[in-house]
Scaffold this motif. Structure first.
Motif, PDB file in Angstrom:
ATOM      1  N   UNK A  34       0.824  -1.206   0.000  1.00 21.61           N
ATOM      2  CA  UNK A  34       0.000   0.000   0.000  1.00 21.61           C
ATOM      3  C   UNK A  34       0.860   1.260   0.000  1.00 21.61           C
ATOM      4  N   UNK A  35       1.918   1.279   0.805  1.00 18.15           N
ATOM      5  CA  UNK A  35       2.772   2.467   0.877  1.00 18.15           C
ATOM      6  C   UNK A  35       3.406   2.779  -0.475  1.00 18.15           C
ATOM      7  N   UNK A  36       3.874   1.741  -1.166  1.00 20.54           N
ATOM      8  CA  UNK A  36       4.516   1.948  -2.454  1.00 20.54           C
ATOM      9  C   UNK A  36       3.506   2.414  -3.507  1.00 20.54           C
ATOM     10  N   UNK A  37       2.295   1.890  -3.440  1.00 19.35           N
ATOM     11  CA  UNK A  37       1.264   2.313  -4.392  1.00 19.35           C
ATOM     12  C   UNK A  37       0.872   3.762  -4.149  1.00 19.35           C
ATOM     13  N   UNK A  63      -4.780  -3.272 -12.207  1.00 18.90           N
ATOM     14  CA  UNK A  63      -3.540  -3.936 -11.774  1.00 18.90           C
ATOM     15  C   UNK A  63      -3.226  -3.578 -10.330  1.00 18.90           C
ATOM     16  N   UNK A  64      -3.344  -2.296 -10.005  1.00 18.94           N
ATOM     17  CA  UNK A  64      -3.061  -1.844  -8.648  1.00 18.94           C
ATOM     18  C   UNK A  64      -4.061  -2.425  -7.648  1.00 18.94           C
ATOM     19  N   UNK A 121      -1.953  11.204   2.311  1.00 19.85           N
ATOM     20  CA  UNK A 121      -2.982  10.759   3.250  1.00 19.85           C
ATOM     21  C   UNK A 121      -4.315  10.561   2.527  1.00 19.85           C
ATOM     22  N   UNK A 122      -4.625  11.461   1.584  1.00 18.51           N
ATOM     23  CA  UNK A 122      -5.856  11.342   0.804  1.00 18.51           C
ATOM     24  C   UNK A 122      -5.840  10.072  -0.038  1.00 18.51           C
ATOM     25  N   UNK A 123      -4.725   9.807  -0.695  1.00 15.88           N
ATOM     26  CA  UNK A 123      -4.608   8.609  -1.528  1.00 15.88           C
ATOM     27  C   UNK A 123      -4.658   7.333  -0.696  1.00 15.88           C
ATOM     28  N   UNK A 124      -4.066   7.367   0.486  1.00 16.93           N
ATOM     29  CA  UNK A 124      -4.105   6.183   1.352  1.00 16.93           C
ATOM     30  C   UNK A 124      -5.535   5.894   1.781  1.00 16.93           C
ATOM     31  N   UNK A 125      -6.276   6.937   2.146  1.00 12.99           N
ATOM     32  CA  UNK A 125      -7.674   6.738   2.551  1.00 12.99           C
ATOM     33  C   UNK A 125      -8.495   6.208   1.371  1.00 12.99           C
ATOM     34  N   UNK A 126      -8.236   6.744   0.189  1.00 11.50           N
ATOM     35  CA  UNK A 126      -8.961   6.295  -1.002  1.00 11.50           C
ATOM     36  C   UNK A 126      -8.701   4.825  -1.284  1.00 11.50           C
ATOM     37  N   UNK A 127      -7.448   4.426  -1.339  1.00 15.62           N
ATOM     38  CA  UNK A 127      -7.104   3.039  -1.650  1.00 15.62           C
ATOM     39  C   UNK A 127      -7.602   2.085  -0.577  1.00 15.62           C
ATOM     40  N   UNK A 128      -7.462   2.491   0.677  1.00 18.19           N
ATOM     41  CA  UNK A 128      -7.922   1.629   1.768  1.00 18.19           C
ATOM     42  C   UNK A 128      -9.424   1.379   1.675  1.00 18.19           C
ATOM     43  N   UNK A 129     -10.174   2.437   1.338  1.00 19.63           N
ATOM     44  CA  UNK A 129     -11.612   2.288   1.192  1.00 19.63           C
ATOM     45  C   UNK A 129     -11.988   1.399   0.010  1.00 19.63           C
ATOM     46  N   UNK A 130     -11.242   1.527  -1.099  1.00 19.96           N
ATOM     47  CA  UNK A 130     -11.549   0.738  -2.282  1.00 19.96           C
ATOM     48  C   UNK A 130     -11.213  -0.729  -2.088  1.00 19.96           C
ATOM     49  N   UNK A 131     -10.208  -1.012  -1.306  1.00 20.92           N
ATOM     50  CA  UNK A 131      -9.858  -2.420  -1.038  1.00 20.92           C
ATOM     51  C   UNK A 131     -11.015  -3.131  -0.338  1.00 20.92           C
ATOM     52  N   UNK A 132     -11.694  -2.400   0.530  1.00 17.54           N
ATOM     53  CA  UNK A 132     -12.781  -2.997   1.313  1.00 17.54           C
ATOM     54  C   UNK A 132     -14.132  -2.907   0.614  1.00 17.54           C
TER      55      UNK A 132
END
Length: 210
Positions: free
Chosen positions: A99-102, A155-156, A198-209
């Motif tokens: 996640x950090x690298x993405x 892919x991501x 921080x915005x991108x991390x919240x976005x990706x975390x939400x999309x994973x779930x």
């Protein structure tokens, strides 16, 4: 994913040797820059020639009309952007599972587009895509561009373990488009590097779930 289609109007004017192809490419690059910096209305044969630093008659020698010039500029830009999307997908590779690298890869990509030259290129992309949406002959070009963007996003999201990869990919593309427009638009304070990540991390975390 299939390769990008040819431009909507197959070029038939001008020299077809190496020098002629180079001049054509220079004129298309000049048109793309004009569109990004000043909008579609700024594109005239004379203005494109001046931007490219070539004689005024050069543009009409290679392109019959403004519409043909815009169509070929869209095709050239789409081909370039699809190649960049593929390169980013390949470079992300196994790192997409982290996640950090993405987050860092997406943030660096967005920040690159917010530089002076990056903003011009991105504005040209949006203007050409909107113009192509009105032109049925350009739909294949837009479809290939969309496929390239979706491929990178999926892919991501697949590597990050999203349950619904397709939906998560679509939402990621839409969110990134909206975020880029927000960061470019006047009236919005820019995000700091930390806020962007921080915005991108919240976005990706939400999309994973999702």
């Amino acid at each position: 994913m299939a390769g990008p289609p040819p431009a909507a109007s197959a070029p038939t004017r001008g020299r077809r040797d190496r020098r002629g192809e180079q001049r054509r490419a220079e004129l298309l690059e000049a048109a793309i820059h004009l569109i990004g910096a000043h909008g579609l209305d700024a594109v005239t044969h004379r203005a494109v020639a001046a931007e490219a630093g070539v004689p005024a008659a050069s543009t009409s020698y290679y392109f019959r009309s403004k519409d043909e010039l815009i169509d070929e500029a869209l095709g050239a830009l789409a081909e370039r952007e699809i190649a960049l999307l593929r390169a980013r997908r390949d470079a992300l590779g196994e790192l997409a599972a982290d996640l950090d690298m993405t987050v860092e890869a997406l943030a660096a990509w967005i920040e690159d587009q917010l530089t002076e030259s990056g903003r011009v290129a991105m504005l040209a992309q949006y203007q050409l895509q909107l113009e192509a949406a009105r032109r049925p002959e350009a739909r294949d070009i837009l479809a290939a561009w969309k496929d390239g963007t979706d491929d990178l996003a999926e892919t991501a999201m697949r590597a990050l373990g999203a349950e619904d990869v397709r939906t998560a990919g679509i939402l990621l593309v839409c969110a990134i488009d909206g975020l880029r427009l927000r960061l470019m638009a006047s009236g919005h304070e820019p995000l700091t590097p930390e806020q962007l990540r921080a915005t991108l991390r919240a976005l990706l975390s939400g999309l994973i779930r999702a």
